[in-house]
Scaffold this motif. Structure first.
Motif, PDB file in Angstrom:
ATOM      1  N   THR A   8       0.844  -1.197   0.000  1.00 36.75           N
ATOM      2  CA  THR A   8       0.000   0.000   0.000  1.00 36.75           C
ATOM      3  C   THR A   8       0.875   1.241   0.000  1.00 36.75           C
ATOM      4  O   THR A   8       1.986   1.231   0.510  1.00 36.75           O
ATOM      5  CB  THR A   8      -0.919   0.042   1.245  1.00 36.75           C
ATOM      6  OG1 THR A   8      -0.108   0.038   2.412  1.00 36.75           O
ATOM      7  CG2 THR A   8      -1.874  -1.128   1.261  1.00 36.75           C
ATOM      8  N   MET A   9       0.347   2.286  -0.577  1.00 39.90           N
ATOM      9  CA  MET A   9       1.034   3.576  -0.544  1.00 39.90           C
ATOM     10  C   MET A   9       0.034   4.644  -0.156  1.00 39.90           C
ATOM     11  O   MET A   9      -1.135   4.564  -0.497  1.00 39.90           O
ATOM     12  CB  MET A   9       1.676   3.917  -1.887  1.00 39.90           C
ATOM     13  CG  MET A   9       0.733   4.492  -2.913  1.00 39.90           C
ATOM     14  SD  MET A   9       1.491   5.312  -4.313  1.00 39.90           S
ATOM     15  CE  MET A   9       2.169   6.762  -3.607  1.00 39.90           C
ATOM     16  N   LYS A  10       0.518   5.629   0.578  1.00 38.60           N
ATOM     17  CA  LYS A  10      -0.302   6.784   0.930  1.00 38.60           C
ATOM     18  C   LYS A  10       0.223   7.968   0.133  1.00 38.60           C
ATOM     19  O   LYS A  10       1.397   8.324   0.228  1.00 38.60           O
ATOM     20  CB  LYS A  10      -0.239   7.091   2.423  1.00 38.60           C
ATOM     21  CG  LYS A  10      -1.104   8.258   2.802  1.00 38.60           C
ATOM     22  CD  LYS A  10      -1.194   8.456   4.287  1.00 38.60           C
ATOM     23  CE  LYS A  10      -2.145   9.614   4.532  1.00 38.60           C
ATOM     24  NZ  LYS A  10      -2.537   9.693   5.902  1.00 38.60           N
TER      25      LYS A  10
ATOM     26  N   THR B 184       1.081  11.483  -0.539  1.00 42.42           N
ATOM     27  CA  THR B 184       1.302  12.657   0.304  1.00 42.42           C
ATOM     28  C   THR B 184       1.435  13.942  -0.498  1.00 42.42           C
ATOM     29  O   THR B 184       1.151  15.022   0.016  1.00 42.42           O
ATOM     30  CB  THR B 184       2.567  12.482   1.169  1.00 42.42           C
ATOM     31  OG1 THR B 184       3.675  12.219   0.324  1.00 42.42           O
ATOM     32  CG2 THR B 184       2.380  11.358   2.168  1.00 42.42           C
TER      33      THR B 184
ATOM     34  N   TYR C 253       5.596   3.895   1.125  1.00 45.69           N
ATOM     35  CA  TYR C 253       5.106   2.579   0.689  1.00 45.69           C
ATOM     36  C   TYR C 253       5.313   1.565   1.807  1.00 45.69           C
ATOM     37  O   TYR C 253       6.376   1.502   2.417  1.00 45.69           O
ATOM     38  CB  TYR C 253       5.869   2.155  -0.567  1.00 45.69           C
ATOM     39  CG  TYR C 253       5.681   0.720  -0.965  1.00 45.69           C
ATOM     40  CD1 TYR C 253       4.533   0.307  -1.623  1.00 45.69           C
ATOM     41  CD2 TYR C 253       6.657  -0.228  -0.674  1.00 45.69           C
ATOM     42  CE1 TYR C 253       4.359  -1.007  -1.989  1.00 45.69           C
ATOM     43  CE2 TYR C 253       6.493  -1.545  -1.037  1.00 45.69           C
ATOM     44  CZ  TYR C 253       5.335  -1.928  -1.687  1.00 45.69           C
ATOM     45  OH  TYR C 253       5.161  -3.237  -2.051  1.00 45.69           O
ATOM     46  N   GLU C 254       4.277   0.779   2.065  1.00 41.07           N
ATOM     47  CA  GLU C 254       4.334  -0.274   3.068  1.00 41.07           C
ATOM     48  C   GLU C 254       4.055  -1.606   2.365  1.00 41.07           C
ATOM     49  O   GLU C 254       2.967  -1.817   1.828  1.00 41.07           O
ATOM     50  CB  GLU C 254       3.277  -0.012   4.151  1.00 41.07           C
ATOM     51  CG  GLU C 254       3.420  -0.834   5.391  1.00 41.07           C
ATOM     52  CD  GLU C 254       4.706  -0.539   6.158  1.00 41.07           C
ATOM     53  OE1 GLU C 254       5.303  -1.503   6.643  1.00 41.07           O
ATOM     54  OE2 GLU C 254       5.114   0.634   6.252  1.00 41.07           O
TER      55      GLU C 254
ATOM     56  N   GLU D  96      -5.053   9.885   0.209  1.00 34.27           N
ATOM     57  CA  GLU D  96      -5.669   8.562   0.112  1.00 34.27           C
ATOM     58  C   GLU D  96      -4.599   7.471   0.142  1.00 34.27           C
ATOM     59  O   GLU D  96      -3.449   7.694  -0.235  1.00 34.27           O
ATOM     60  CB  GLU D  96      -6.474   8.435  -1.180  1.00 34.27           C
ATOM     61  CG  GLU D  96      -7.653   9.373  -1.257  1.00 34.27           C
ATOM     62  CD  GLU D  96      -8.776   8.983  -0.314  1.00 34.27           C
ATOM     63  OE1 GLU D  96      -9.017   7.784  -0.094  1.00 34.27           O
ATOM     64  OE2 GLU D  96      -9.409   9.907   0.226  1.00 34.27           O
ATOM     65  N   THR D  97      -4.995   6.287   0.578  1.00 29.72           N
ATOM     66  CA  THR D  97      -4.119   5.115   0.585  1.00 29.72           C
ATOM     67  C   THR D  97      -4.631   4.129  -0.455  1.00 29.72           C
ATOM     68  O   THR D  97      -5.831   3.840  -0.505  1.00 29.72           O
ATOM     69  CB  THR D  97      -4.107   4.464   1.981  1.00 29.72           C
ATOM     70  OG1 THR D  97      -3.649   5.441   2.924  1.00 29.72           O
ATOM     71  CG2 THR D  97      -3.187   3.268   2.011  1.00 29.72           C
ATOM     72  N   TYR D  98      -3.705   3.600  -1.275  1.00 28.53           N
ATOM     73  CA  TYR D  98      -4.070   2.698  -2.368  1.00 28.53           C
ATOM     74  C   TYR D  98      -3.252   1.417  -2.293  1.00 28.53           C
ATOM     75  O   TYR D  98      -2.089   1.439  -1.885  1.00 28.53           O
ATOM     76  CB  TYR D  98      -3.815   3.368  -3.727  1.00 28.53           C
ATOM     77  CG  TYR D  98      -4.598   4.632  -3.924  1.00 28.53           C
ATOM     78  CD1 TYR D  98      -5.952   4.587  -4.202  1.00 28.53           C
ATOM     79  CD2 TYR D  98      -3.989   5.866  -3.824  1.00 28.53           C
ATOM     80  CE1 TYR D  98      -6.679   5.755  -4.371  1.00 28.53           C
ATOM     81  CE2 TYR D  98      -4.704   7.032  -4.000  1.00 28.53           C
ATOM     82  CZ  TYR D  98      -6.053   6.968  -4.276  1.00 28.53           C
ATOM     83  OH  TYR D  98      -6.767   8.119  -4.441  1.00 28.53           O
ATOM     84  N   THR D  99      -3.869   0.305  -2.701  1.00 22.48           N
ATOM     85  CA  THR D  99      -3.105  -0.931  -2.874  1.00 22.48           C
ATOM     86  C   THR D  99      -2.436  -0.853  -4.230  1.00 22.48           C
ATOM     87  O   THR D  99      -3.054  -0.454  -5.218  1.00 22.48           O
ATOM     88  CB  THR D  99      -4.013  -2.174  -2.789  1.00 22.48           C
ATOM     89  OG1 THR D  99      -5.030  -2.076  -3.776  1.00 22.48           O
ATOM     90  CG2 THR D  99      -4.632  -2.311  -1.411  1.00 22.48           C
TER      91      THR D  99
ATOM     92  N   ARG E 218      -1.658   1.156  -9.492  1.00 24.46           N
ATOM     93  CA  ARG E 218      -2.795   0.861  -8.626  1.00 24.46           C
ATOM     94  C   ARG E 218      -3.416  -0.479  -9.009  1.00 24.46           C
ATOM     95  O   ARG E 218      -3.567  -0.796 -10.181  1.00 24.46           O
ATOM     96  CB  ARG E 218      -3.824   1.979  -8.773  1.00 24.46           C
ATOM     97  CG  ARG E 218      -4.948   1.887  -7.799  1.00 24.46           C
ATOM     98  CD  ARG E 218      -5.814   3.114  -7.860  1.00 24.46           C
ATOM     99  NE  ARG E 218      -7.018   2.891  -7.095  1.00 24.46           N
ATOM    100  CZ  ARG E 218      -8.034   3.715  -7.074  1.00 24.46           C
ATOM    101  NH1 ARG E 218      -7.978   4.828  -7.765  1.00 24.46           N
ATOM    102  NH2 ARG E 218      -9.099   3.450  -6.351  1.00 24.46           N
TER     103      ARG E 218
END
Length: 174
Positions: free
Chosen positions: A67-69, A71, A82-83, A107-110, A122
């Motif tokens: 996932t990434m947020k 920023t 990125y996590e 927003e956070t996206y997979t 995405r």
């Protein structure tokens, strides 16, 4: 003599036309070949344009996922931390994603990481549909060629309808 009979008599005095069956048939088949090739090139270009992002989604098995947020966004790129969700990968302070209508700051996206880079794509239905939008445009453009150049109106309606459905689904999913 009535006007219609005089016109008929005038036409009857003309020299008869000589039919050249080879020329008209060759022109017709040449037009069909050229228009078919143009429609095929448009469709191949649509697949080519879509494949750049879609390949990472369709062939995501074994690729780094997480996932990434978002920023910050600047121009054509957005970025953020990125996590990873996949085991064996490290978190990253920054990955980049294309700035589009599908991405919003905060927003956070997979996502799936493109191999050998810090770019991500995405995932999920919205990401998949967004990746295939160029193909939807190619379908709509090819439908005009198929209708006008090949004179295949039913096939053109199917192509155009598929393109509109694909783009509409992507818009709704985003």
């Amino acid at each position: 003599m009535p006007a219609t009979t005089a016109a008929h008599a005038k036409r009857a005095k003309r020299a008869p036309r000589v039919a050249r069956p080879g020329v008209s048939g060759a022109l017709r088949y040449g037009r069909l070949g050229v228009m078919g090739a143009v429609a095929l090139v448009i469709l191949v270009a649509g697949v080519w344009g879509s494949w750049g992002g879609a390949q990472h989604l369709l062939l995501s098995k074994g690729r780094e996922q997480g996932t990434m947020k978002v920023t910050r966004c600047d121009g054509e790129t957005c970025w953020g931390p990125y996590e990873p969700a996949s085991k064996g990968y490290e978190p990253r302070a920054r990955v980049d994603i294309e700035n589009s209508a599908a991405v919003r700051t905060g927003e956070t996206y997979t996502v799936v990481v493109k191999p050998g880079s810090r770019e991500v794509v995405r995932t999920g239905p919205a990401g998949m549909l967004h990746a295939w939008v160029p193909m939807g445009g190619a379908l709509m453009l090819a439908s005009v060629i198929v209708a006008g150049g090949l004179r295949m109106s039913r096939s053109a309606w199917v192509l155009g309808g598929a393109g509109i459905a694909l783009i509409t689904a992507a818009w709704v999913a985003l």
